[in-house]
Design a protein around this motif. Structure first.
Motif, PDB file in Angstrom:
ATOM      1  N   TRP A 241       0.806  -1.212   0.000  1.00 19.94           N
ATOM      2  CA  TRP A 241       0.000   0.000   0.000  1.00 19.94           C
ATOM      3  C   TRP A 241       0.840   1.262   0.000  1.00 19.94           C
ATOM      4  O   TRP A 241       0.411   2.320  -0.506  1.00 19.94           O
ATOM      5  CB  TRP A 241      -1.005  -0.032   1.143  1.00 19.94           C
ATOM      6  CG  TRP A 241      -2.145  -0.943   0.765  1.00 19.94           C
ATOM      7  CD1 TRP A 241      -2.356  -2.214   1.183  1.00 19.94           C
ATOM      8  CD2 TRP A 241      -3.176  -0.640  -0.178  1.00 19.94           C
ATOM      9  NE1 TRP A 241      -3.470  -2.737   0.564  1.00 19.94           N
ATOM     10  CE2 TRP A 241      -3.998  -1.788  -0.272  1.00 19.94           C
ATOM     11  CE3 TRP A 241      -3.489   0.475  -0.946  1.00 19.94           C
ATOM     12  CZ2 TRP A 241      -5.102  -1.847  -1.111  1.00 19.94           C
ATOM     13  CZ3 TRP A 241      -4.590   0.431  -1.782  1.00 19.94           C
ATOM     14  CH2 TRP A 241      -5.386  -0.722  -1.861  1.00 19.94           C
TER      15      TRP A 241
ATOM     16  N   ASP B  63       0.061   3.905  -2.913  1.00 22.82           N
ATOM     17  CA  ASP B  63      -0.127   5.323  -2.613  1.00 22.82           C
ATOM     18  C   ASP B  63       0.824   6.185  -3.449  1.00 22.82           C
ATOM     19  O   ASP B  63       0.450   7.266  -3.924  1.00 22.82           O
ATOM     20  CB  ASP B  63       0.094   5.589  -1.126  1.00 22.82           C
ATOM     21  CG  ASP B  63      -1.053   5.078  -0.261  1.00 22.82           C
ATOM     22  OD1 ASP B  63      -2.156   4.847  -0.792  1.00 22.82           O
ATOM     23  OD2 ASP B  63      -0.831   4.899   0.963  1.00 22.82           O
TER      24      ASP B  63
ATOM     25  N   ASP C 190      -9.204  -6.086  -8.170  1.00 22.10           N
ATOM     26  CA  ASP C 190     -10.485  -6.258  -7.482  1.00 22.10           C
ATOM     27  C   ASP C 190     -11.043  -7.662  -7.641  1.00 22.10           C
ATOM     28  O   ASP C 190     -11.694  -8.186  -6.736  1.00 22.10           O
ATOM     29  CB  ASP C 190     -11.501  -5.233  -7.990  1.00 22.10           C
ATOM     30  CG  ASP C 190     -11.245  -3.839  -7.431  1.00 22.10           C
ATOM     31  OD1 ASP C 190     -10.230  -3.655  -6.717  1.00 22.10           O
ATOM     32  OD2 ASP C 190     -12.040  -2.928  -7.722  1.00 22.10           O
TER      33      ASP C 190
ATOM     34  N   HIS D 143      -7.690  -8.271  -4.098  1.00 21.87           N
ATOM     35  CA  HIS D 143      -8.338  -7.606  -2.971  1.00 21.87           C
ATOM     36  C   HIS D 143      -8.849  -8.623  -1.947  1.00 21.87           C
ATOM     37  O   HIS D 143      -8.622  -8.468  -0.745  1.00 21.87           O
ATOM     38  CB  HIS D 143      -9.487  -6.730  -3.478  1.00 21.87           C
ATOM     39  CG  HIS D 143     -10.261  -6.047  -2.380  1.00 21.87           C
ATOM     40  ND1 HIS D 143     -11.360  -6.640  -1.765  1.00 21.87           N
ATOM     41  CD2 HIS D 143     -10.099  -4.852  -1.778  1.00 21.87           C
ATOM     42  CE1 HIS D 143     -11.815  -5.829  -0.842  1.00 21.87           C
ATOM     43  NE2 HIS D 143     -11.084  -4.729  -0.820  1.00 21.87           N
TER      44      HIS D 143
ATOM     45  N   ASN E 280      -6.685  -5.764   0.998  1.00 25.25           N
ATOM     46  CA  ASN E 280      -8.026  -5.195   1.045  1.00 25.25           C
ATOM     47  C   ASN E 280      -8.168  -3.874   1.785  1.00 25.25           C
ATOM     48  O   ASN E 280      -9.229  -3.585   2.335  1.00 25.25           O
ATOM     49  CB  ASN E 280      -8.994  -6.227   1.633  1.00 25.25           C
ATOM     50  CG  ASN E 280      -8.603  -6.665   3.043  1.00 25.25           C
ATOM     51  OD1 ASN E 280      -7.573  -6.256   3.562  1.00 25.25           O
ATOM     52  ND2 ASN E 280      -9.440  -7.492   3.646  1.00 25.25           N
ATOM     53  N   ARG E 281      -7.119  -3.048   1.808  1.00 28.37           N
ATOM     54  CA  ARG E 281      -7.312  -1.725   2.392  1.00 28.37           C
ATOM     55  C   ARG E 281      -8.363  -0.946   1.608  1.00 28.37           C
ATOM     56  O   ARG E 281      -9.214  -0.280   2.178  1.00 28.37           O
ATOM     57  CB  ARG E 281      -5.997  -0.942   2.419  1.00 28.37           C
ATOM     58  CG  ARG E 281      -6.060   0.327   3.289  1.00 28.37           C
ATOM     59  CD  ARG E 281      -4.863   1.223   3.103  1.00 28.37           C
ATOM     60  NE  ARG E 281      -4.982   2.026   1.878  1.00 28.37           N
ATOM     61  CZ  ARG E 281      -4.067   2.885   1.478  1.00 28.37           C
ATOM     62  NH1 ARG E 281      -2.938   3.031   2.179  1.00 28.37           N
ATOM     63  NH2 ARG E 281      -4.241   3.585   0.373  1.00 28.37           N
ATOM     64  N   GLN E 282      -8.250  -0.998   0.295  1.00 29.82           N
ATOM     65  CA  GLN E 282      -9.210  -0.373  -0.603  1.00 29.82           C
ATOM     66  C   GLN E 282      -9.297  -1.206  -1.865  1.00 29.82           C
ATOM     67  O   GLN E 282      -8.380  -1.972  -2.192  1.00 29.82           O
ATOM     68  CB  GLN E 282      -8.765   1.047  -0.990  1.00 29.82           C
ATOM     69  CG  GLN E 282      -8.817   2.070   0.124  1.00 29.82           C
ATOM     70  CD  GLN E 282      -8.027   3.322  -0.227  1.00 29.82           C
ATOM     71  OE1 GLN E 282      -6.813   3.373  -0.042  1.00 29.82           O
ATOM     72  NE2 GLN E 282      -8.723   4.324  -0.751  1.00 29.82           N
ATOM     73  N   LYS E 283     -10.394  -1.051  -2.579  1.00 28.07           N
ATOM     74  CA  LYS E 283     -10.501  -1.616  -3.910  1.00 28.07           C
ATOM     75  C   LYS E 283      -9.861  -0.671  -4.914  1.00 28.07           C
ATOM     76  O   LYS E 283      -9.723   0.534  -4.647  1.00 28.07           O
ATOM     77  CB  LYS E 283     -11.969  -1.841  -4.277  1.00 28.07           C
ATOM     78  CG  LYS E 283     -12.689  -2.854  -3.407  1.00 28.07           C
ATOM     79  CD  LYS E 283     -14.148  -2.952  -3.793  1.00 28.07           C
ATOM     80  CE  LYS E 283     -14.889  -3.942  -2.896  1.00 28.07           C
ATOM     81  NZ  LYS E 283     -16.334  -3.982  -3.209  1.00 28.07           N
TER      82      LYS E 283
ATOM     83  N   GLU F 273     -11.756   2.388  -5.693  1.00 27.15           N
ATOM     84  CA  GLU F 273     -11.784   3.444  -4.682  1.00 27.15           C
ATOM     85  C   GLU F 273     -10.553   4.343  -4.731  1.00 27.15           C
ATOM     86  O   GLU F 273     -10.395   5.218  -3.873  1.00 27.15           O
ATOM     87  CB  GLU F 273     -11.924   2.808  -3.293  1.00 27.15           C
ATOM     88  CG  GLU F 273     -13.235   2.041  -3.122  1.00 27.15           C
ATOM     89  CD  GLU F 273     -13.273   1.161  -1.897  1.00 27.15           C
ATOM     90  OE1 GLU F 273     -14.365   0.671  -1.557  1.00 27.15           O
ATOM     91  OE2 GLU F 273     -12.205   0.936  -1.274  1.00 27.15           O
ATOM     92  N   LEU F 274      -9.695   4.118  -5.719  1.00 25.63           N
ATOM     93  CA  LEU F 274      -8.473   4.911  -5.895  1.00 25.63           C
ATOM     94  C   LEU F 274      -8.627   5.722  -7.177  1.00 25.63           C
ATOM     95  O   LEU F 274      -8.407   5.194  -8.271  1.00 25.63           O
ATOM     96  CB  LEU F 274      -7.254   4.001  -5.963  1.00 25.63           C
ATOM     97  CG  LEU F 274      -7.021   3.119  -4.727  1.00 25.63           C
ATOM     98  CD1 LEU F 274      -6.004   2.031  -5.025  1.00 25.63           C
ATOM     99  CD2 LEU F 274      -6.569   3.979  -3.547  1.00 25.63           C
TER     100      LEU F 274
END
Length: 369
Positions: free
Chosen positions: A229, A233, A265, A269, A275-278, A281-282
């Motif tokens: 992650w 990021d 996804d 994920h 699975n922090r985010q899909k 969602e970014l």
């Protein structure tokens, strides 16, 4: 330490003639996760190269000359590392020069099989599993039987399975046979930056999702998750202000990232617990991924059904029920992305590839449409 190859476990002592498994003898249980250990990928490949002049390798490996029609690329649709080679071959227009064999989405501990071809046999190589091409060259081959692999058709022997080098050589050694309008995926003035970005993408993202999924302890998983992650990021920030990873055109770096994003996804994920985010969602990464997906040569190589079948059926260590999920709905891949506002020229001074070669299309209902 667990050693795992890009798309399959280490080879067993099975012979090339083994084709039908009637027991659990060739199960993949225990092939991917080692209790208490972090996941370490075996990155020792067959490093032979196919070059324009057939020159020997730096360590004296035999040279293989570029010759249209001589070689067959074996690349399963499900595998992200193989998917790269399929995309680059299509973008550069090498379909007439290098034929394509595509195993089905699943394999056992021996290797990928050609179970989607009539009679379960590759129509060009005449073999039931890619293992046979490895053993034709190296009868006691001790490592993973992986795809992508390039096979010398006349001898039936594997030439290379070095997935990072295969695509670079398609771009730089096969130039005489590129289509008119083929993009420059590895421009010389950007190679240092492409290599730097690609190295981080490989270690932290392409391989990072596997480190999460195949972690053998909570500690190993937590470390892998944080590294993944952190890199995602970084990519989200980088792609917020620029359309492509390096420069203003599609390059090798984009191909390498795309195949992981296309599976994120649907597989990573949930199946790999990333699975922090899909991806959806970014904002920057999701727009970037859709932009590439909708570019000829990218999305038209993605088979979501085979992708899910591969991971959820083959990885018995982390999905012992082997149930394949129905979702997610892939229709979102075709929604407008708005990335044109960032500028950029997808193919530089070149043009998009034409329609997908007859017989190489993704099956109806397996893509995003």
């Amino acid at each position: 330490m667990s050693q795992e190859s890009p798309s399959g476990p280490q080879a067993t002592n099975a012979t090339a003639s083994d084709s039908t498994d009637t027991s659990n003898e060739h199960s993949t249980l225990g092939a991917y996760v080692t209790g208490g250990a972090e996941f370490n990928r075996d990155t020792n490949y067959i490093e032979d190269r196919i070059t324009h002049d057939g020159r020997p390798g730096i360590n004296g490996e035999p040279g293989w000359p570029v010759e249209p029609g001589r070689y067959r690329l074996i690349a399963a649709r499900a595998c992200p590392w193989a998917n790269r080679a399929v995309i680059v071959r299509r973008l550069l227009g090498l379909e007439d020069s290098i034929s394509l064999g595509q195993p089905g989405p699943t394999h056992d501990a021996r290797s990928w099989t050609f179970d989607l071809d009539p009679g379960g046999v590759d129509p060009v190589l005449g073999i039931e599993r890619i293992q046979s091409a490895y053993f034709r060259r190296f009868p006691d081959y001790p490592r993973g039987i992986t795809v992508p692999a390039i096979v010398d058709i006349a001898s039936g022997a594997v030439v290379t399975n070095s997935f990072p080098q295969i695509t670079l050589d398609f771009a730089t050694e096969w130039t005489r046979f590129h289509r008119v309008g083929a993009p420059d995926l590895y421009p010389e003035h950007l190679r240092a930056e492409i290599d730097s970005v690609s190295k981080r993408v490989f270690t932290e993202v392409n391989n990072g999702v596997y480190r999460c999924g195949f972690a053998g302890s909570q500690e190993a998983y937590g470390s892998a998750y944080t590294r993944l992650w952190t890199a995602l990021d970084w990519l989200e920030e980088r792609l917020t202000g620029q359309r492509y990873l390096v420069g203003d055109t599609i390059t090798e770096a984009d191909v390498r990232l795309f195949t992981t994003l296309a599976r994120f996804d649907a597989v990573y994920h949930g199946h790999f617990k990333c699975n922090r985010q899909k991806l959806t969602e970014l904002p920057a990464l999701w727009g970037y991924a859709r932009d590439l997906f909708q570019t000829p040569g990218f999305g038209d190589t993605i088979d979501f059904v085979q992708i899910k079948q591969h991971y959820y059926i083959v990885h018995e260590d982390i999905n012992p029920t082997r149930m394949v999920p129905q979702g997610p709905d892939p229709a979102g891949w075709l929604e407008p992305h708005g990335r044109e506002s960032l500028g950029g020229r997808p193919f530089g001074d070149g043009t998009p590839p034409g329609p997908v070669r007859l017989g190489e299309e993704v099956s109806p209902g397996h893509g995003a449409a």
